[in-house]
Enzyme design. Structure first.
Site, PDB file in Angstrom:
ATOM      1  N   ASN A   9     -61.992 -24.504 -11.559  1.00  0.00           N
ATOM      2  CA  ASN A   9     -61.756 -24.850 -10.149  1.00  0.00           C
ATOM      3  C   ASN A   9     -63.002 -24.408  -9.386  1.00  0.00           C
ATOM      4  OD1 ASN A   9     -60.949 -25.087  -7.499  1.00  0.00           O
ATOM      5  ND2 ASN A   9     -59.579 -23.300  -7.568  1.00  0.00           N
ATOM      6  N   TRP A  10     -63.814 -25.394  -9.027  1.00  0.00           N
ATOM      7  CA  TRP A  10     -65.105 -25.059  -8.395  1.00  0.00           C
ATOM      8  C   TRP A  10     -64.965 -24.661  -6.934  1.00  0.00           C
ATOM      9  CZ3 TRP A  10     -68.880 -29.538 -10.247  1.00  0.00           C
ATOM     10  CH2 TRP A  10     -68.999 -29.469 -11.635  1.00  0.00           C
ATOM     11  N   LYS A  11     -63.808 -24.876  -6.345  1.00  0.00           N
ATOM     12  CA  LYS A  11     -63.581 -24.591  -4.919  1.00  0.00           C
ATOM     13  C   LYS A  11     -64.660 -25.301  -4.070  1.00  0.00           C
ATOM     14  CE  LYS A  11     -61.539 -20.298  -6.352  1.00  0.00           C
ATOM     15  NZ  LYS A  11     -60.994 -19.020  -5.981  1.00  0.00           N
ATOM     16  N   HIS A  95     -52.680 -24.312  -5.003  1.00  0.00           N
ATOM     17  CA  HIS A  95     -53.555 -23.163  -5.232  1.00  0.00           C
ATOM     18  C   HIS A  95     -53.304 -22.126  -4.136  1.00  0.00           C
ATOM     19  CE1 HIS A  95     -57.170 -20.699  -5.428  1.00  0.00           C
ATOM     20  NE2 HIS A  95     -57.238 -21.078  -6.694  1.00  0.00           N
ATOM     21  N   GLU A  97     -55.143 -20.493  -2.296  1.00  0.00           N
ATOM     22  CA  GLU A  97     -55.910 -20.678  -1.055  1.00  0.00           C
ATOM     23  C   GLU A  97     -55.292 -21.783  -0.196  1.00  0.00           C
ATOM     24  OE1 GLU A  97     -59.657 -20.964  -3.098  1.00  0.00           O
ATOM     25  OE2 GLU A  97     -59.354 -18.879  -3.711  1.00  0.00           O
ATOM     26  N   GLU A 165     -51.201 -17.611 -11.204  1.00  0.00           N
ATOM     27  CA  GLU A 165     -52.400 -16.998 -10.634  1.00  0.00           C
ATOM     28  C   GLU A 165     -51.992 -15.894  -9.660  1.00  0.00           C
ATOM     29  OE1 GLU A 165     -56.027 -19.658 -10.916  1.00  0.00           O
ATOM     30  OE2 GLU A 165     -54.983 -20.297  -9.117  1.00  0.00           O
ATOM     31  N   GLY A 171     -60.626 -14.057  -7.650  1.00  0.00           N
ATOM     32  CA  GLY A 171     -61.915 -13.800  -7.013  1.00  0.00           C
ATOM     33  C   GLY A 171     -62.163 -12.335  -6.711  1.00  0.00           C
ATOM     34  N   SER A 211     -59.784 -14.107 -12.139  1.00  0.00           N
ATOM     35  CA  SER A 211     -60.929 -13.375 -12.682  1.00  0.00           C
ATOM     36  C   SER A 211     -61.029 -13.465 -14.210  1.00  0.00           C
ATOM     37  CB  SER A 211     -60.900 -11.915 -12.212  1.00  0.00           C
ATOM     38  OG  SER A 211     -60.988 -11.862 -10.799  1.00  0.00           O
ATOM     39  N   GLY A 232     -62.003 -19.798 -11.656  1.00  0.00           N
ATOM     40  CA  GLY A 232     -62.779 -20.040 -10.448  1.00  0.00           C
ATOM     41  C   GLY A 232     -64.242 -19.683 -10.682  1.00  0.00           C
ATOM     42  N   GLY A 233     -64.639 -18.500 -10.235  1.00  0.00           N
ATOM     43  CA  GLY A 233     -66.045 -18.086 -10.238  1.00  0.00           C
ATOM     44  C   GLY A 233     -66.783 -18.339 -11.541  1.00  0.00           C
TER      45      GLY A 233
HETATM   46  C1  PEP Z   1     -58.984 -19.718  -9.011  1.00  0.00           C
HETATM   47  O1  PEP Z   1     -59.573 -20.061  -8.014  1.00  0.00           O
HETATM   48  O2  PEP Z   1     -58.065 -20.420  -9.419  1.00  0.00           O
HETATM   49  C2  PEP Z   1     -59.384 -18.492  -9.692  1.00  0.00           C
HETATM   50  C3  PEP Z   1     -58.610 -18.057 -10.637  1.00  0.00           C
HETATM   51  O3  PEP Z   1     -60.553 -17.883  -9.271  1.00  0.00           O
HETATM   52  P1  PEP Z   1     -61.351 -16.692 -10.028  1.00  0.00           P
HETATM   53  O4  PEP Z   1     -61.417 -17.079 -11.492  1.00  0.00           O
HETATM   54  O5  PEP Z   1     -62.665 -16.642  -9.376  1.00  0.00           O
HETATM   55  O6  PEP Z   1     -60.541 -15.442  -9.844  1.00  0.00           O
END
Ligand code: PEP
Length: 254
Positions: A9-11, A95, A97, A165, A171, A211, A232-233
Site C-alpha cells: 500500500n503505497w499511500k 484502511h 487512515e 491491521e 507506520g 510495520s 506500507g512503508g
Molecule cells: C499500511 O498502511 O497498511 C501499513 C501496514 O503501513 P506500515 O507497513 O508502514 O506500518
C-alpha cells in the site's frame, strides 16, 4: 491451503518516474518460481500508466480506495468501474487512515465493498483496533463490530481478503508479535465462521499489516492463521519489499 498474499500500500507516495522504477525493480527481482501472490496499490493517478508496466508480470494492480456509486456528481471520487477500466484488479477498503483520518464508517464501507465486488474487483477489507482500544482490552470487541457491521450474507467472501491491521502498529515501527497477530487472526477466522460457515472461514485469507519488514515477515507469516501481509512503508523500496516476499515464501517452506 491458503496461498500467501503480499500487497504493498503505497499511500500518497511516489511520482510516476519513481513508481515505474519500483515496479521494474520488483519485476526483475521476483523469483521465477513465485509461490505467493503479490500486488501493489499505487495512488489513483499512477494506475493507468502502471497497468502497462505490470502487464505480463505476476504483480497485481490495486487501488487504495473507491466510492460506491458507478458515476455522477461526486466531485473528487473514483468509481470501481473506473478502476477496472484502467486495469486494476483489486481495491483496499476500510484502511485505518480512511476510517480515522477521513471518517469512513462501517455502513459506508459495506456499500463500498458491495459496489467493488459488483464491478468485478477483488477487495482487501481492513480491520484493526487503536492503541487505547487494545489497552482497554477491547481488541476483540472492535474487530467484532468491524466484521459484523460490514460482512454477512449480503457479501460473498470469495473475492475478499481481510487485512488485520492494528492501528498502533501502522507506520510506527511497532509490530505485533507473532502471537498477538495469531490471536487476532484466529479470532477473526472464528467470527467469519459464525457469519458464514467453516469452509468460508478456512478459505478466506487474512493478511497482517503494521510495520512489516524483511526482518519480521517470515515469523509473522509463519503463524498458522496469517496468510500474507499488507505493507506500507517497506513496500516503497525494491529490496525491502522483495525481502518481505522472500519471507512469505520462506514461511510457506519454499
Ligand atoms: C499500511 O498502511 O497498511 C501499513 C501496514 O503501513 P506500515 O507497513 O508502514 O506500518
Amino acid at each position: 491451503m491458503r496461498r500467501k498474499y503480499v500487497v504493498g500500500n503505497w499511500k500518497m507516495n511516489l511520482v510516476l518516474s519513481e513508481a515505474t522504477a519500483l515496479v521494474e525493480g520488483l519485476k526483475d527481482g521476483l523469483s521465477k518460481d513465485l509461490t505467493v501472490d503479490v500486488g501493489v496499490c499505487p495512488p489513483f493517478v499512477l494506475l493507468a500508466p502502471l497497468s502497462k508496466v505490470v502487464a505480463g508480470s505476476p504483480i497485481e494492480l490495486g487501488a487504495q480506495n473507491c466510492y460506491f456509486e458507478p458515476k455522477g456528481a461526486f466531485t473528487g471520487e473514483i468509481s470501481p468501474q473506473m478502476l477496472k477500466d484502467v486495469g486494476c484488479s483489486t481495491v483496499i477498503i476500510g484502511h485505518s487512515e480512511r476510517r480515522h483520518v477521513f471518517g469512513e464508517t462501517n455502513p459506508l464501507l459495506k456499500k463500498k465493498i458491495q459496489a467493488a465486488l459488483a464491478a468485478g474487483l477483488k477487495v482487501i477489507y481492513c480491520v484493526g483496533e487503536k492503541l487505547d482500544e487494545r489497552e482497554a482490552g477491547r481488541t476483540e470487541a472492535v474487530l467484532h463490530e468491524q466484521l459484523h457491521e460490514v460482512l454477512g450474507a449480503d457479501i460473498s467472501l470469495a473475492q475478499v481478503t481481510i487485512a488485520y491491521e492494528p492501528v498502533w502498529a501502522i507506520g510506527t515501527g511497532k509490530t505485533a508479535t507473532g502471537q498477538q497477530a495469531q490471536d487476532a487472526h484466529a479470532y477473526i477466522r472464528r467470527e467469519i465462521e459464525k457469519l458464514y460457515n467453516s469452509q468460508t472461514a478456512q478459505e478466506v485469507r487474512i493478511q497482517y499489516g503494521g510495520s512489516v519488514n524483511a526482518a519480521n515477515a517470515q515469523e509473522l507469516m509463519s503463524q498458522p492463521d496469517v496468510d500474507g501481509a499488507l505493507v506500507g512503508g517497506a513496500s516503497l523500496k525494491v529490496n525491502d519489499f522483495l525481502g518481505i516476499i522472500k519471507g512469505a515464501m520462506a514461511a510457506t517452506g519454499a
